[in-house]
Design a protein around this motif. Structure first.
Motif, short mmCIF file in Angstrom:
data_model
loop_
_atom_site.label_atom_id
_atom_site.label_comp_id
_atom_site.label_asym_id
_atom_site.label_seq_id
_atom_site.Cartn_x
_atom_site.Cartn_y
_atom_site.Cartn_z
N MET A 2 0.82 -1.21 0.00
CA MET A 2 0.00 0.00 0.00
C MET A 2 0.86 1.26 0.00
SD MET A 2 -2.98 0.21 -0.52
CE MET A 2 -4.68 0.14 -0.24
N ILE A 3 1.84 1.25 0.91
CA ILE A 3 2.78 2.37 0.94
C ILE A 3 4.17 1.81 0.74
CG2 ILE A 3 3.74 4.25 2.32
CD1 ILE A 3 1.13 4.25 3.90
N GLU A 4 4.87 2.32 -0.24
CA GLU A 4 6.21 1.81 -0.46
C GLU A 4 7.17 2.96 -0.75
OE1 GLU A 4 6.44 -1.22 -3.40
OE2 GLU A 4 8.44 -1.83 -2.76
N VAL A 5 8.32 2.89 -0.12
CA VAL A 5 9.31 3.94 -0.26
C VAL A 5 10.62 3.29 -0.69
CG1 VAL A 5 10.74 5.47 1.13
CG2 VAL A 5 8.28 5.55 1.37
N LYS A 6 11.20 3.85 -1.77
CA LYS A 6 12.45 3.26 -2.26
C LYS A 6 13.51 4.34 -2.41
CE LYS A 6 10.53 -0.46 -5.07
NZ LYS A 6 9.96 -0.62 -6.40
N HIS A 7 14.61 4.15 -1.76
CA HIS A 7 15.77 5.04 -1.85
C HIS A 7 15.40 6.51 -1.70
CE1 HIS A 7 17.97 1.56 -3.08
NE2 HIS A 7 17.12 1.34 -4.06
N LEU A 8 14.51 6.77 -0.79
CA LEU A 8 14.02 8.14 -0.63
C LEU A 8 15.08 9.00 0.06
CD1 LEU A 8 11.24 9.49 -1.20
CD2 LEU A 8 10.85 9.35 1.23
N THR A 9 15.36 10.15 -0.58
CA THR A 9 16.34 11.07 -0.01
C THR A 9 15.79 12.48 -0.09
OG1 THR A 9 18.15 9.66 -0.74
CG2 THR A 9 18.71 11.93 -0.23
N LYS A 10 15.98 13.22 0.99
CA LYS A 10 15.57 14.62 0.96
C LYS A 10 16.66 15.47 1.58
CE LYS A 10 13.08 18.32 0.80
NZ LYS A 10 12.68 18.92 -0.46
N LYS A 11 17.09 16.45 0.80
CA LYS A 11 18.12 17.37 1.29
C LYS A 11 17.54 18.77 1.38
CE LYS A 11 21.91 14.82 -0.77
NZ LYS A 11 22.60 14.65 -2.04
N GLY B 106 2.78 14.40 -0.47
CA GLY B 106 2.90 15.30 -1.60
C GLY B 106 3.08 16.76 -1.20
N TYR B 107 3.30 17.01 0.08
CA TYR B 107 3.51 18.39 0.51
C TYR B 107 4.90 18.86 0.13
CZ TYR B 107 3.83 22.44 3.61
OH TYR B 107 4.01 23.70 4.12
N LEU B 108 5.86 17.96 0.24
CA LEU B 108 7.24 18.29 -0.11
C LEU B 108 7.70 17.37 -1.24
CD1 LEU B 108 9.28 18.57 3.19
CD2 LEU B 108 8.75 20.39 1.61
N PRO B 109 8.53 17.87 -2.12
CA PRO B 109 9.12 17.00 -3.13
C PRO B 109 10.36 16.31 -2.53
CG PRO B 109 9.82 19.24 -3.51
CD PRO B 109 8.94 19.27 -2.30
N ALA B 110 10.66 15.11 -2.99
CA ALA B 110 11.86 14.44 -2.53
C ALA B 110 13.02 14.86 -3.42
CB ALA B 110 11.68 12.94 -2.60
N THR B 111 14.22 14.79 -2.90
CA THR B 111 15.39 15.11 -3.72
C THR B 111 15.67 13.94 -4.65
OG1 THR B 111 16.21 16.24 -1.77
CG2 THR B 111 17.73 16.00 -3.60
N ASP B 112 15.46 12.73 -4.11
CA ASP B 112 15.77 11.55 -4.90
C ASP B 112 14.93 10.39 -4.39
OD1 ASP B 112 16.97 10.20 -6.87
OD2 ASP B 112 18.96 10.11 -5.96
N GLY B 113 14.76 9.38 -5.23
CA GLY B 113 14.06 8.19 -4.79
C GLY B 113 12.62 8.17 -5.23
N GLN B 114 11.91 7.17 -4.75
CA GLN B 114 10.56 6.92 -5.23
C GLN B 114 9.65 6.62 -4.05
OE1 GLN B 114 10.21 3.50 -7.67
NE2 GLN B 114 8.40 4.26 -8.73
N ALA B 115 8.41 7.11 -4.15
CA ALA B 115 7.44 6.78 -3.11
C ALA B 115 6.12 6.48 -3.79
CB ALA B 115 7.28 7.95 -2.15
#
Lengths: 255, 309
Positions: B1-10, B49-58
């Motif tokens: 249902m919720i999946e996060v892959k290599h999520l990075t936020k700078k 969806g409030y913030l964009p991620a720098t990298d990765g997938q959600a």
């Protein structure tokens, strides 16, 4: 459309449940009422004197002598009060963190902006409509030209709409309402007096600065001259304000 | 249902979330656990969806958060860390506005508001201005706001902070009652919250994923296998220590806060023998608990930096 309506409804309610709209409208009406009263008194004494002379009799014109200066005065008051009406719109959402609710709901940034902008326009409309009371007196005791008056009101509304576009933009930049209001007021005033710089400028700059100035476009409208270039000017000014606001809010997604 | 892959936020040079991976199955409640400033809020903001991620997938409910933000926004209910309330509105007015922007059809709006007011326990304050209601009720209005459009996925950022113990229990019960069809992810820095309400946890610290899995998996994979007990006695004398040491199979006995830590070889179970000895010698048993790491030790160790990834 439904989303815009939802935001519009909320913002309008917000204006009229807090004292903001009432205080602003109250002060606005006191000031415009005062101007109207002084202009009418002056018009009375003038027309009495002029009535002595058949040549001057021809010159008496209530539109020229009362309405045109009245509209100019009202436009100055708008310059003062519109930053106060728009400063809250986006800054407050950021301050109390309700923007997080808006931006995580299935509603677009454009819909949020339009809803808020239309609510501000609504307050402006109410404000201007209430000054219509003054015209009851002029129509009861004189014979002003209605189209010229409506043209002046259209000018005021468009100018206010342009001001509000600028106000909304500055409100999107900060979460501090005072900062938003001061920046709005400062830049509006600058655009207002831009034509002063035109006096000493070269030919090209003279035209450009004159065109950009709020004052230049307003003058014709107060005298009942409806020129599309003026309408286009105000509409594009408002549009530009909204466009910048949209860019600012949208850029949040790329930062 | 919720999946996060290599999520990075700078944020500029500051890395708030670093290469985060986890997955939450449908119908589960998962806790996002970590100390303050671990990156919990950032992760949730990205998911909503409030913030964009720098990298990765959600992905949320099979929608990519970055590609299909609007589809995601329709299926999630989100309670941000600071509850997004308009102080000048009444509770009902506020829920009405939220119902509008969550695009609840007009015909169902009234029903949705009534239902949420009942489930969130807001009946007594429905007509009051939000600025005049207590912290606990505000939190409930926040939860009501997240629930009103009956979302499949709930994202709750620290749903119980600032509440008193009774309110905390109420909110936890409320969250548990929402389970079932919904997938819930909640963040907290309190471990008890996870052990009492969640099926699993993602533990993060300084933006790094430290551990993730169901509660059983977490305890099982990280617990250091040690056999033995802690006992606390009314009279913990040196004599008693010697008696324990002499028991068959005991490896080590150390005195510890009014008692002993008794360790024996893995595989053996000397609990019965220890108890018998204590009773026979009349040492006055106050407490006895097994050695080995529970999830609380694990969490403390992880957040104090003691546990490798």
């Amino acid at each position: 459309m439904k989303n815009i309506w939802a935001v519009f409804k909320k913002e309008t309610k917000c204006y009229f449940t807090s004292p903001v709209a009432y205080v602003v409208i109250f002060v606005f009406l006191i000031l415009t009422g005062f101007f109207f009263h002084s202009l009418i008194s002056w018009f009375n004494t003038q027309s009495m004197q002029m009535a002595q002379n058949p040549y001057y009799m021809q010159q008496i014109n209530i539109n020229q002598m009362v309405y045109s200066p009245l509209f100019h005065n009202i436009s100055i008051i708008l310059l003062l009060v519109i930053p106060l009406l728009t400063m809250r719109l986006l800054a407050e959402e950021k301050k109390i963190k309700t923007d997080e609710l808006l931006y995580t709901s299935p509603i677009s940034v454009l819909q949020i902006i339009l809803g808020k902008y239309l609510a501000a326009l609504f307050v402006l409309f109410v404000m201007l409509a209430l000054t219509g009371v003054y015209s009851l007196f002029t129509f009861a005791y004189g014979n002003p030209e209605l189209p010229a008056i409506l043209c002046g009101y259209l000018g005021l509304f468009l100018m206010g709409a342009a001001f509000m576009g600028v106000g909304l933009f500055f409100s999107s930049l900060t979460e501090n309402q005072i900062v938003a209001a001061v920046l709005t007021f400062g830049s509006l005033l600058l655009f207002w007096i831009l034509n002063w710089a035109a006096f000493s400028a070269g030919a090209f700059w003279k035209d450009t600065l004159n065109y950009l100035s709020f004052f230049q476009h307003f003058d014709d409208l107060t005298r009942g001259i409806l020129d599309t270039s003026d309408l286009v000017y105000y509409a594009s000014f408002a549009f530009f304000g909204l466009f910048l606001t949209h860019s600012v809010l949208q850029s949040r997604r790329w930062r | 249902m919720i999946e996060v892959k290599h999520l990075t936020k700078k944020y500029g040079d500051l890395v708030a979330v670093n290469d985060l991976n986890f997955k939450v199955e449908k119908g589960h409640i998962w806790g996002l656990l970590g100390p303050n400033a671990a990156g919990k809020t950032t992760t949730m903001r990205i998911l909503t969806g409030y913030l964009p991620a720098t990298d990765g997938q959600a992905t949320v409910a099979d929608f990519d958060v970055f590609e299909q933000p609007n589809d995601v926004k329709k299926v999630i209910g989100y309670l941000p860390e600071s509850v997004p309330l308009y102080p000048e509105m009444t509770v009902t007015e506020y829920l009405g506005f939220v119902a509008d922007i969550k695009q609840i059809p007009k015909a169902k709006k009234r029903e949705a508001i009534e239902k949420t007011i009942v489930t969130s326990g807001l009946r007594s304050v429905r007509g009051r201005l939000i600025k005049n209601i207590s912290r606990g009720y505000r939190q409930r209005v926040g939860i009501a706001q997240a629930l009103i459009h009956d979302p499949r996925i709930l994202i709750l950022d620290e749903p119980t902070t600032g509440l008193d113990p009774a309110q905390i229990i109420e909110i936890r019960e409320l969250i548990k009652s929402l389970k079932g069809e919904r997938t819930i992810i909640l963040s907290t820095h309190i471990l008890a919250e996870v052990t009492q309400t969640c099926d699993g946890a993602v533990i993060i610290n300084d933006g790094f994923l430290m551990a993730s899995g169901s509660l059983e998996e977490l305890t099982a994979s990280f617990a250091v296998k040690k056999a033995g007990v802690h006992i606390r006695l009314r009279s913990a004398s040196a004599e008693a220590s010697a008696l324990f040491k002499n028991m068959a199979g005991v490896k080590d006995v150390r005195p510890q806060d009014g008692g002993f830590t008794i360790e024996w070889s893995p595989g053996a179970d000397l609990r019965d023998d220890v108890t018998r000895l204590v009773v026979e010698k009349d040492m006055g048993l106050l407490e006895m608990r097994p050695l080995g790491m529970n999830i609380e030790d694990l969490y403390l160790k992880i957040i104090s930096g003691g546990m490798p990834q």
